[in-house]
Design a protein around this motif. Structure first.
Motif, short mmCIF file in Angstrom:
data_model
loop_
_atom_site.label_atom_id
_atom_site.label_comp_id
_atom_site.label_asym_id
_atom_site.label_seq_id
_atom_site.Cartn_x
_atom_site.Cartn_y
_atom_site.Cartn_z
N THR A 39 26.79 -16.57 0.98
CA THR A 39 25.70 -16.28 0.08
C THR A 39 25.09 -14.88 0.57
O THR A 39 24.31 -14.37 -0.40
N GLY A 40 25.45 -14.22 1.69
CA GLY A 40 25.00 -13.03 1.75
C GLY A 40 23.60 -12.79 2.52
O GLY A 40 22.95 -11.93 2.74
N MET A 41 23.10 -13.88 2.61
CA MET A 41 21.71 -14.18 3.11
C MET A 41 21.44 -13.46 4.60
O MET A 41 22.53 -13.29 5.19
N ARG A 42 20.32 -12.90 4.86
CA ARG A 42 19.99 -12.33 6.20
C ARG A 42 19.95 -13.55 7.25
O ARG A 42 19.53 -14.52 6.84
N ASP A 145 27.07 -8.16 9.30
CA ASP A 145 28.23 -7.89 8.38
C ASP A 145 28.78 -8.93 7.56
O ASP A 145 29.27 -8.52 6.43
N MET A 146 28.30 -10.15 7.57
CA MET A 146 28.46 -11.19 6.78
C MET A 146 27.90 -10.78 5.33
O MET A 146 28.47 -11.10 4.38
N ARG A 147 26.70 -10.21 5.41
CA ARG A 147 26.20 -9.94 4.07
C ARG A 147 26.91 -8.75 3.43
O ARG A 147 26.85 -8.78 2.35
N HIS A 148 27.34 -7.80 4.47
CA HIS A 148 28.05 -6.58 3.71
C HIS A 148 29.48 -7.35 3.05
O HIS A 148 29.59 -6.76 1.89
N TYR A 175 19.76 -11.20 -6.21
CA TYR A 175 20.45 -12.26 -5.44
C TYR A 175 20.29 -12.10 -3.89
O TYR A 175 20.12 -12.74 -2.96
N LEU A 176 20.61 -10.63 -3.56
CA LEU A 176 20.44 -10.14 -2.07
C LEU A 176 18.97 -9.97 -1.67
O LEU A 176 18.95 -9.88 -0.30
N GLY A 177 18.25 -10.00 -2.45
CA GLY A 177 16.90 -9.55 -2.26
C GLY A 177 16.65 -8.08 -1.80
O GLY A 177 15.51 -7.98 -0.98
N HIS A 178 17.45 -7.03 -2.37
CA HIS A 178 17.21 -5.83 -2.29
C HIS A 178 15.91 -5.32 -3.05
O HIS A 178 15.73 -5.94 -3.95
N VAL A 179 15.06 -4.30 -2.38
CA VAL A 179 13.90 -3.78 -2.82
C VAL A 179 14.28 -3.16 -4.07
O VAL A 179 13.79 -2.96 -5.21
N SER A 180 15.43 -2.20 -4.11
CA SER A 180 15.75 -1.42 -5.02
C SER A 180 17.12 -1.54 -5.09
O SER A 180 17.88 -1.61 -4.36
N VAL A 181 17.88 -1.40 -6.36
CA VAL A 181 19.07 -1.55 -6.48
C VAL A 181 19.85 -0.45 -5.96
O VAL A 181 21.27 -0.55 -5.79
N ASN A 182 19.40 0.52 -5.57
CA ASN A 182 19.89 1.97 -5.13
C ASN A 182 20.61 1.28 -3.79
O ASN A 182 21.68 1.92 -3.28
N ASP A 183 19.88 0.16 -3.04
CA ASP A 183 20.44 -0.34 -1.73
C ASP A 183 21.67 -0.97 -2.18
O ASP A 183 22.79 -0.87 -1.18
N THR A 184 21.93 -1.56 -3.25
CA THR A 184 23.04 -2.09 -3.59
C THR A 184 24.35 -1.27 -4.06
O THR A 184 25.54 -1.45 -3.71
N TYR A 185 24.06 -0.17 -4.64
CA TYR A 185 24.88 0.71 -4.93
C TYR A 185 25.46 1.45 -3.99
O TYR A 185 26.77 1.96 -3.72
N TRP A 186 24.90 1.45 -2.74
CA TRP A 186 25.14 1.95 -1.38
C TRP A 186 26.55 1.57 -1.00
O TRP A 186 27.47 2.11 -0.43
N TYR A 187 26.94 0.04 -1.26
CA TYR A 187 28.33 -0.39 -0.94
C TYR A 187 29.38 0.18 -1.57
O TYR A 187 30.24 0.42 -0.97
N ILE A 188 29.22 0.78 -2.85
CA ILE A 188 30.13 1.44 -3.58
C ILE A 188 30.66 2.72 -2.86
O ILE A 188 31.89 3.09 -2.63
#
Length: 210
Positions: A39-42, A145-148, A175-188
């Protein structure tokens, strides 16, 4: 650190063998670690789940005490739903009168704490070679790192399936509960394989326009 599927299986299998007088410890941590992986939960979100937050019929988790005070609903797969139900049945059989409404319990009937969960994970990691032996905690891959892994695996699967990742990524952020979509783009940007896939996709679009 991005865990491989084999490492996740080793972690869950080793956690399931953790010894304890009532035999709840192994059940709790194998289920908890598995839930984080799929699930990528914290970790704080997972151990904060109460029984009423886990809908075992519909397969939905209600995250109430998330980072930044945000709440969200997290749907899970059928296999995860079945695993959570099996854990709940074992937990209630072993601890019929717990001291808390927490979903994940320690053997004394109280809520699992972040410190104990991370210490247990460190011991499991050491036993399968993910952390060095000899030190109390040791340095190496973390529970977070499970979340990553979940985020990276989801994005890679989307790229390989030919989906429009720019259109899909807000869903992952929610789904991950990120405040900003930029936090998700970081993975790319942070993961070479994802950056390569994104570059290839962009190159394909530019070629098509020509």
């Amino acid at each position: 650190y991005i865990y491989s599927n084999i490492e996740i299986e080793q972690i869950m299998r080793t956690a399931a063998k953790l010894a304890s007088p009532k035999e709840l410890r192994g059940c709790t941590y194998s289920t908890l670690f598995g839930l984080l992986a799929v699930t990528g939960m914290r970790i704080g979100e997972a151990i904060s789940l109460d029984r009423d937050d886990v809908d075992l019929v519909e397969g939905i988790l209600h995250i109430r005490r998330a980072k930044w005070g945000k709440s969200r609903l997290v749907p899970v797969s059928l296999s995860t739903q079945i695993a959570l139900k099996a854990y709940a049945e074992a937990r209630d059989r072993i601890i019929p009168h717990p001291a808390t409404q927490a979903f994940f319990l320690l053997e004394r009937g109280s809520r699992v704490t972040k410190c104990v969960a991370e210490w247990t994970f460190a011991q499991v990691s050491k036993s399968i070679g993910l952390r060095p032996q000899g030190k109390r905690w040791g340095k190496g891959p973390r529970l977070h790192d499970m979340r990553h892994r979940f985020a990276v695996k989801t994005l890679i699967d989307w790229y390989r399936a030919g989906l429009d990742v720019e259109r899909e990524i807000p869903k992952l952020a929610t789904y991950l509960g990120h405040v900003s979509v930029n936090d998700t783009y970081w993975y790319i940007e942070a993961v070479p394989e994802l950056l390569q896939l994104a570059t290839e996709r962009l190159g394909g679009r530019q070629t098509a326009r020509k």
